[in-house]
Scaffold this motif. Structure first.
Motif, short mmCIF file in Angstrom:
data_model
loop_
_atom_site.label_atom_id
_atom_site.label_comp_id
_atom_site.label_asym_id
_atom_site.label_seq_id
_atom_site.Cartn_x
_atom_site.Cartn_y
_atom_site.Cartn_z
N ASP A 113 -5.06 7.79 13.63
CA ASP A 113 -5.36 6.45 13.11
C ASP A 113 -4.09 5.78 12.59
N THR A 114 -3.69 4.70 13.24
CA THR A 114 -2.47 3.99 12.82
C THR A 114 -2.72 3.02 11.67
N THR A 115 -3.97 2.96 11.21
CA THR A 115 -4.28 2.08 10.07
C THR A 115 -4.27 2.86 8.76
N ALA A 116 -3.91 4.13 8.83
CA ALA A 116 -3.88 4.96 7.63
C ALA A 116 -2.60 5.79 7.64
N PHE A 117 -2.25 6.27 6.46
CA PHE A 117 -1.10 7.17 6.38
C PHE A 117 -1.45 8.48 7.08
N GLU B 291 -0.67 12.51 -0.32
CA GLU B 291 -0.01 12.15 0.93
C GLU B 291 1.51 12.11 0.76
N PRO C 139 1.20 5.70 -0.33
CA PRO C 139 0.43 6.91 -0.03
C PRO C 139 -0.39 7.37 -1.24
N GLU C 140 -1.50 8.02 -0.94
CA GLU C 140 -2.47 8.42 -1.96
C GLU C 140 -1.97 9.61 -2.78
N ASP D 140 -6.69 10.06 -5.33
CA ASP D 140 -8.04 10.02 -4.76
C ASP D 140 -8.57 11.46 -4.67
N ASN E 125 0.86 -1.18 0.00
CA ASN E 125 0.00 0.00 0.00
C ASN E 125 0.89 1.24 0.00
N LEU F 36 0.50 4.77 9.28
CA LEU F 36 0.49 3.36 8.88
C LEU F 36 1.87 2.73 8.86
N LYS G 39 -9.09 12.85 -1.10
CA LYS G 39 -7.99 12.90 -0.15
C LYS G 39 -6.88 13.80 -0.68
#
Length: 393
Positions: free
Chosen positions: A235-239, A89, A79-80, A83, A77, A242, A86
Motif C-alpha cells: 500500500d503506497t498510501t501508508a508507511f 514505524e 510514522p506511527e 497507536d 504525516n 507513503l 500498529k
C-alpha cells in the motif's frame, strides 16, 4: 480522542470564527480581539498557546485559556509510534524526538487554522508556528514526515510538499540509505549483499560443499529480495511506502528486480558448475577405480605367477630329489651288485682252490675233513655239499 483534556463544563472552540457579516473579504488588516491571548486573523483565525507536551511526531498538547487541547499538525504525516493497533514505524521515534527538541514544554507557539477545525478524533487541526517558522514543514524537511491533505484543508500543503522534496533530494530521514529501517536502505542493503554473494562464486574445481554453501548464501539473499518485492508491491498510501509513492517506488522496484535477476542467474550458474564438478569427480573416481582394478589384477596375476613358479620349483626340486634318490639307490644297487659280483668271483676262486684238495666221497660230497668253512650248498639229505659264494651284507 477528546478535543479538550481535563475540561469540565461546556466546550470552547480553540479558534473563534468571526461571525460578523460586516467583515468584508477584502479587508487587508485583520481585526484583533485582545484578551486571553487569542488573535483572530480574518476568516481563518490564529491563536497563541503554550506547548505542554509532544504526543508523537505530528501531534502536540497545548495550554490555551487554562485548558489543555490536543492539536494535530496540518498537512504533515509522520510514522506511527503510539497507536496500540500498529507497530512502531520506521523513523517514528525520531520524528517524536525531533518535535520534542523543537517544542519542549513551555514553548510559546502560534496556531493557525484552516477551513476545518477538528478531525474525526476530536483533535484541533492547525499549522504550528515557532516564530516565523512553520514547524509542520520543518518536520518534512528533516525527512521525518510526508505532506498530506484532507480536503478542504490545503492551505499549508504547498510549503510542506516543498520541504518534503528537499528532504528527498538530500536523502534525509525516511529517504536516507544509511538508516537501516528505511526502504531505500533495505534496497541498498539487498544490492550490497547481492554484490558480495555474487563475487563469492566458487571456482570450477571447488569442493561440492563450497557450491552447496554458495547456494545457501544465494538463497538467503534471494529470500530478502522476495520480501522486498512484496513490500514494494504494498500500500503506497501508508508507511513505509507513503514517502516513496509514484516514480520513487517504481525505481526501487526496478532495483530489486535487477538484483533478483542477477541472483537467479547466479543460482543457475552455481547449479551448473556444481553438476560439472560432480561429473568430474565421478569420472575421476571411476578412472581411479578402473586403475585400481587393473593394478589389483596385475598384482593378482603376478602373485599367481609367483606362486605357480614356486610350486613348479618345489615340484622340480622334489623331482630332482626323487631322481637323485633313485640315482643314488641305483648306484647303491649297482655298487652292491658290483661288490657282490666281485665277492662271488673271489669266493668261487677261493672255493675252487679249497675244494680241489678234499677227497670226494663216493656219493659226490666232500669229506668232512677238507677244512672248508665257507658257505655251502648241501645236497638233499645233507650228506654232501658244495661250496657257494656267501651273499654280500
Amino acid at each position: 480522542m477528546l478535543s479538550k483534556i481535563g475540561r469540565s463544563g461546556g466546550t470552547m472552540s480553540l479558534f473563534a470564527v468571526v461571525a460578523a457579516h460586516k467583515v468584508a473579504a477584502t479587508v487587508a488588516t485583520a481585526s484583533m480581539l485582545l484578551g486571553a491571548g487569542v488573535v483572530y486573523d480574518g476568516l481563518y483565525g490564529s491563536a497563541m498557546a503554550t506547548v505542554t507536551g509532544v504526543v508523537d511526531g505530528d501531534t502536540i498538547d497545548v495550554l490555551y485559556k487554562g485548558e489543555v487541547d490536543r492539536v494535530r499538525l496540518l498537512n504533515v504525516n509522520t510514522p506511527e509510534t503510539v497507536d496500540p493497533d500498529k507497530p512502531v514505524e520506521c523513523m517514528g521515534p525520531e520524528a517524536s524526538d525531533y518535535l520534542k527538541s523543537r517544542l519542549p514544554a513551555g514553548t510559546e507557539v502560534r496556531l493557525e487554522r484552516d477551513k476545518e477545525t477538528k478531525d474525526g478524533y476530536g483533535r484541533y487541526l492547525a499549522a504550528v508556528f515557532l516564530g516565523d517558522e512553520l514547524v509542520n514543514a520543518e518536520i518534512a524537511r528533516q525527512g521525518l514526515g510526508v505532506a498530506m491533505s484532507v480536503a478542504p484543508n490545503t492551505k499549508y500543503l504547498a510549503p510542506v510538499q516543498q520541504a518534503q522534496v528537499e528532504a528527498q533530494q538530500a536523502g534525509r530521514g525516511l529517504y536516507s540509505s544509511d538508516v537501516d529501517c528505511t526502504v531505500p536502505a533495505k534496497v541498498g542493503q539487498l544490492e550490497e549483499s547481492a554484490t558480495e554473494v555474487l563475487a563469492e562464486q566458487p571456482t570450477a574445481t571447488a569442493t561440492l560443499a563450497s557450491f552447496d554453501w554458495h547456494a545457501d548464501d544465494l538463497g538467503a539473499v534471494l529470500a530478502t529480495a522476495v520480501t522486498l518485492r512484496q513490500l514494494l508491491d504494498g500500500d503506497t498510501t501508508a508507511f513505509p511506502l507513503l514517502p516513496h509513492a509514484g516514480a520513487d517506488v517504481i525505481s526501487l522496484q526496478a532495483r530489486v528486480r535487477d538484483a533478483s535477476a542477477e541472483l537467479d542467474q547466479a543460482v543457475d550458474t552455481n547449479t551448473s558448475a556444481r553438476a560439472a564438478q560432480q561429473k568430474r569427480l565421478d569420472d575421476a573416481a571411476e578412472e581411479a577405480a578402473r586403475k585400481a582394478a587393473e593394478e589389483a589384477a596385475r598384482k593378482a596375476a603376478e602373485e599367481a605367477a609367483r606362486e605357480a613358479a614356486e610350486e613348479a620349483a618345489r615340484e622340480a626340486a622334489q623331482e630332482a630329489a626323487t631322481r637323485r634318490a633313485a640315482e643314488q639307490s641305483a648306484a647303491a644297487a649297482a655298487e652292491a651288485t658290483r661288490r657282490s659280483a666281485s665277492a662271488g668271483s673271489s669266493t668261487r676262486s677261493s672255493t675252487a682252490t679249497k675244494t680241489a684238495a678234499p677227497t670226494q666221497s663216493s656219493g659226490g660230497s666232500s669229506s668232512g675233513s677238507s677244512g672248508y668253512t665257507g658257505c655251502r650248498s648241501y645236497a638233499p639229505g645233507g650228506k654232501s655239499w658244495t661250496p657257494i659264494p656267501c651273499p654280500s651284507r
